[in-house]
Design a protein around this motif. Structure first.
Motif, short mmCIF file in Angstrom:
data_model
loop_
_atom_site.label_atom_id
_atom_site.label_comp_id
_atom_site.label_asym_id
_atom_site.label_seq_id
_atom_site.Cartn_x
_atom_site.Cartn_y
_atom_site.Cartn_z
N VAL A 47 0.93 -1.28 0.03
CA VAL A 47 -0.15 0.13 -0.11
C VAL A 47 0.93 1.26 -0.10
CG1 VAL A 47 -1.89 1.05 1.20
CG2 VAL A 47 -1.65 -1.33 1.38
N ALA A 48 0.85 2.01 -0.94
CA ALA A 48 1.73 3.15 -1.21
C ALA A 48 0.96 4.39 -0.75
CB ALA A 48 1.93 3.46 -2.69
N SER A 49 1.42 5.01 0.55
CA SER A 49 0.36 5.96 1.18
C SER A 49 1.52 6.90 1.88
CB SER A 49 -0.34 5.18 2.21
OG SER A 49 -1.27 6.19 2.84
N ARG A 50 1.03 8.08 2.06
CA ARG A 50 1.47 9.09 2.65
C ARG A 50 0.92 9.15 4.28
NH1 ARG A 50 0.39 13.12 -1.60
NH2 ARG A 50 1.84 12.28 -3.48
N THR A 51 -0.28 8.72 4.25
CA THR A 51 -0.99 8.89 5.52
C THR A 51 -1.20 7.55 6.43
OG1 THR A 51 -3.21 8.55 4.45
CG2 THR A 51 -2.22 10.83 4.90
N LEU A 52 -1.29 6.48 5.86
CA LEU A 52 -1.33 5.09 6.39
C LEU A 52 -0.22 4.64 7.24
CD1 LEU A 52 -3.75 3.00 6.73
CD2 LEU A 52 -2.93 1.76 4.64
N ARG A 53 -0.46 4.26 8.39
CA ARG A 53 0.92 3.88 9.14
C ARG A 53 0.96 2.26 9.38
NH1 ARG A 53 2.78 7.45 7.30
NH2 ARG A 53 2.72 9.53 7.95
N GLU A 54 -0.21 1.68 9.36
CA GLU A 54 -0.25 0.30 9.79
C GLU A 54 -1.20 -0.43 8.85
OE1 GLU A 54 -0.87 -0.77 13.79
OE2 GLU A 54 0.66 0.59 14.63
N ALA A 55 -1.21 -1.59 8.31
CA ALA A 55 -2.01 -2.26 7.56
C ALA A 55 -2.04 -3.75 8.29
CB ALA A 55 -1.60 -2.20 6.27
N THR A 56 -3.24 -4.40 7.66
CA THR A 56 -3.46 -5.86 7.84
C THR A 56 -3.82 -6.32 6.45
OG1 THR A 56 -5.73 -5.49 8.44
CG2 THR A 56 -4.29 -5.39 10.26
N TRP A 57 -4.40 -7.60 6.54
CA TRP A 57 -4.63 -8.31 5.21
C TRP A 57 -3.59 -8.44 4.26
CZ3 TRP A 57 -6.31 -6.21 0.17
CH2 TRP A 57 -7.25 -6.93 -0.72
N ASN A 58 -2.47 -8.93 4.70
CA ASN A 58 -1.36 -9.55 4.18
C ASN A 58 -0.55 -8.15 3.47
OD1 ASN A 58 -1.71 -12.11 4.50
ND2 ASN A 58 -3.02 -12.40 2.81
N ALA A 59 -0.89 -7.11 4.02
CA ALA A 59 -0.35 -5.83 3.51
C ALA A 59 1.05 -5.18 4.06
CB ALA A 59 -1.41 -4.75 3.44
N THR A 60 1.70 -4.39 3.39
CA THR A 60 2.99 -3.84 3.86
C THR A 60 2.74 -2.31 3.53
OG1 THR A 60 4.47 -5.76 3.74
CG2 THR A 60 5.51 -3.49 3.79
#
Length: 103
Positions: A47-60
């Motif tokens: 996940v390319a993001s300037r605001t998201l800091r954490e993710a689930t669902w097999n995501a980095t």
């Protein structure tokens, strides 16, 4: 295309929508082939993001955006699924591209 890809590169909004939908579909597919649901839920996502800091669902989470990845030669190709919208303002995705047919 999904079954031939190694991973998915998503923006934050797309990631948030897909992760909510496919997590739910794992329990109640609702007409979507279960093989597709299983693949979406098991594929690595970036996940390319300037605001998201954490993710689930097999995501980095990758800090920045897709342009940052392109600048470093980290994207082989893009597959865009476009849903046209006739209202609103903002930057147009294809505003600098000449759509003259290639014959």
């Amino acid at each position: 295309m999904l079954f031939g890809d190694d991973a998915l590169l998503l923006g934050r909004r797309t990631y948030e929508g897909l992760s909510a939908a496919y997590t739910k579909m794992a329990h109640e597919a609702g007409g979507v082939p279960i093989e597709f649901v299983d693949r979406m839920n098991s594929s690595p996502e970036y996940v390319a993001s300037r605001t998201l800091r954490e993710a689930t669902w097999n995501a980095t989470v990758i800090e920045g955006d897709d342009a940052t990845l392109m600048e470093h030669g980290l994207v082989d190709e893009f597959h865009l699924l476009v849903t046209p919208v006739a209202i609103g303002k903002g930057q147009h995705l294809f505003e600098d591209i000449d759509f003259a047919p290639q014959l």
